[in-house]
Design a protein around this motif. Structure first.
Motif, mmCIF file in Angstrom:
data_model
loop_
_atom_site.group_PDB
_atom_site.id
_atom_site.type_symbol
_atom_site.label_atom_id
_atom_site.label_comp_id
_atom_site.label_asym_id
_atom_site.label_seq_id
_atom_site.Cartn_x
_atom_site.Cartn_y
_atom_site.Cartn_z
ATOM 1 N N GLY A 277 0.773 -1.206 0.212
ATOM 2 C CA GLY A 277 -0.137 -0.056 0.004
ATOM 3 C C GLY A 277 0.966 1.382 0.061
ATOM 4 O O GLY A 277 0.026 2.323 -0.194
ATOM 5 N N THR A 278 2.156 1.185 0.118
ATOM 6 C CA THR A 278 2.985 2.604 0.123
ATOM 7 C C THR A 278 3.542 2.733 -1.225
ATOM 8 O O THR A 278 3.324 2.039 -1.938
ATOM 9 N N VAL A 279 3.465 4.052 -1.242
ATOM 10 C CA VAL A 279 3.733 4.715 -2.554
ATOM 11 C C VAL A 279 5.322 5.158 -2.722
ATOM 12 O O VAL A 279 5.539 5.997 -1.801
ATOM 13 N N ALA A 280 5.942 4.853 -3.888
ATOM 14 C CA ALA A 280 7.392 5.416 -3.963
ATOM 15 C C ALA A 280 7.631 5.674 -5.362
ATOM 16 O O ALA A 280 6.915 5.723 -6.278
ATOM 17 N N MET A 281 8.609 6.423 -5.463
ATOM 18 C CA MET A 281 9.010 7.217 -6.617
ATOM 19 C C MET A 281 9.739 6.176 -7.463
ATOM 20 O O MET A 281 10.527 5.179 -6.954
ATOM 21 N N ALA A 282 9.546 5.986 -8.660
ATOM 22 C CA ALA A 282 10.091 5.050 -9.780
ATOM 23 C C ALA A 282 11.316 5.771 -10.130
ATOM 24 O O ALA A 282 11.452 7.051 -10.382
ATOM 25 N N ARG A 283 12.377 5.292 -10.659
ATOM 26 C CA ARG A 283 13.564 5.646 -11.180
ATOM 27 C C ARG A 283 14.271 4.856 -12.082
ATOM 28 O O ARG A 283 13.965 3.712 -12.166
ATOM 29 N N THR A 284 15.403 5.071 -12.427
ATOM 30 C CA THR A 284 16.456 4.121 -13.295
ATOM 31 C C THR A 284 17.338 3.926 -12.390
ATOM 32 O O THR A 284 17.080 3.836 -11.242
ATOM 33 N N SER A 285 18.345 3.402 -13.065
ATOM 34 C CA SER A 285 19.429 2.936 -12.043
ATOM 35 C C SER A 285 20.018 3.859 -11.411
ATOM 36 O O SER A 285 20.843 3.774 -10.308
ATOM 37 N N ASP A 286 19.936 5.107 -11.767
ATOM 38 C CA ASP A 286 20.650 6.187 -11.259
ATOM 39 C C ASP A 286 19.733 6.686 -10.091
ATOM 40 O O ASP A 286 18.505 7.086 -10.322
ATOM 41 N N PRO A 287 20.001 6.846 -8.968
ATOM 42 C CA PRO A 287 19.476 6.941 -7.627
ATOM 43 C C PRO A 287 18.501 8.397 -7.671
ATOM 44 O O PRO A 287 17.528 8.739 -7.503
ATOM 45 N N HIS A 288 19.149 9.324 -8.495
ATOM 46 C CA HIS A 288 18.669 10.883 -8.671
ATOM 47 C C HIS A 288 18.119 11.123 -10.041
ATOM 48 O O HIS A 288 18.043 12.058 -10.264
ATOM 49 N N SER A 289 17.170 10.086 -10.458
ATOM 50 C CA SER A 289 16.644 10.199 -11.532
ATOM 51 C C SER A 289 15.076 10.242 -11.680
ATOM 52 O O SER A 289 14.488 10.298 -12.629
ATOM 53 N N ALA A 290 14.556 10.056 -10.517
ATOM 54 C CA ALA A 290 13.110 9.988 -10.219
ATOM 55 C C ALA A 290 12.522 11.476 -10.907
ATOM 56 O O ALA A 290 12.969 12.400 -10.643
ATOM 57 N N SER A 291 11.343 11.481 -11.472
ATOM 58 C CA SER A 291 10.816 12.781 -11.684
ATOM 59 C C SER A 291 9.416 12.526 -11.567
ATOM 60 O O SER A 291 8.823 12.953 -10.515
ATOM 61 N N ALA A 292 8.510 12.101 -12.537
ATOM 62 C CA ALA A 292 7.049 11.905 -12.199
ATOM 63 C C ALA A 292 6.392 10.404 -12.037
ATOM 64 O O ALA A 292 5.471 10.383 -11.430
ATOM 65 N N GLN A 293 7.127 9.460 -12.438
ATOM 66 C CA GLN A 293 6.420 8.174 -12.346
ATOM 67 C C GLN A 293 6.580 7.537 -11.079
ATOM 68 O O GLN A 293 7.532 7.876 -10.121
#
Length: 234
Positions: A123-139
């Motif tokens: 039930g928790t919501v998290a940011m999706a990203r690529t292999s780069d930890p600092h790549s999350a945007s909207a997903q």
């Protein structure tokens, strides 16, 4: 200059201040604490309400809310659905065109976890990203089971770190900087939790999937569309 209340002698002022101090916990309780913001996702499968945690992941929550205010999520789909894992969306429209985003977000998963934030559980919501930890945007994604392997790893104190255990292996005297920079240890930033509509999440999780657009698998055969994302409590 005398800054006492008008016409009030020092003794009376002291008594009133003491009374106010004694009552302050009750006053705080009566006023309550600010409630966490909530966002409603109206989807083609039903409504999902997400409670956000700005006190744990402030930059991540602010980023998500800005996309909500910009109406970025309207018309996007859940493009990656894996049974007994998670559902992911917020990046592609129904034609599988990736929507433009702002600059990526600095990862704050460790800070959130250290502040007592939630882990990647059902039930928790998290940011999706690529292999780069600092790549999350909207997903983002919603966990449909406890996914402890997605949690950020907290680094023990010390430099070098005297002892560090990861995935069943023990490391000794590791330079702190190497651990802090290691991509495998960042995990995924949890910034909210589903408080209503978990049945809708499970319904989405159970849809038939296959190839779609640029993706070879895990795409719902019947698109699950986010019709709107609305801030319902701030």
């Amino acid at each position: 200059m005398n800054r006492s209340p008008h016409g009030l002698n020092r003794r009376a002022a002291t008594v009133l201040l003491a009374a106010a101090a004694a009552l302050s916990p009750w006053a705080a309780q009566a006023q309550g604490t600010p409630e966490a913001p909530r966002v409603k996702l109206e989807t083609s499968a039903g409504d999902i309400v997400i409670e956000l945690y700005p006190d744990k992941a402030p930059k991540t929550v602010a980023n998500f809310l800005q996309y909500v205010r910009d109406k970025h999520y309207e018309g996007t789909i859940f493009h990656r659905v894996i049974d007994s894992f998670m559902i992911q969306g917020g990046g592609y429209d129904t034609r599988y065109n990736e929507k433009p985003t702002r600059a990526p977000l600095r990862h704050e998963g460790r800070e959130a976890l250290a502040a007592g934030g939630p882990r990647n559980v059902v039930g928790t919501v998290a940011m999706a990203r690529t292999s780069d930890p600092h790549s999350a945007s909207a997903q983002f994604f919603i966990n449909t089971k406890d996914n402890a392997f997605l949690d950020p790893t907290l680094i023990p104190p010390g430099d070098p770190v005297p002892k560090f255990e990861f995935q069943g292996r023990v490391y000794e005297n590791v330079p702190r900087a190497s651990l802090e920079r290691s991509p495998q240890l960042f995990g995924y930033t949890v910034f909210g939790k589903v408080v209503s509509g978990m049945d809708v999440v499970k319904k989405i999780e159970s849809v038939k999937t296959g190839a779609g657009g640029p993706f070879p698998s895990d795409v719902p055969r019947t698109p699950v569309v986010i019709k709107s994302a609305t801030l319902i409590k701030e």
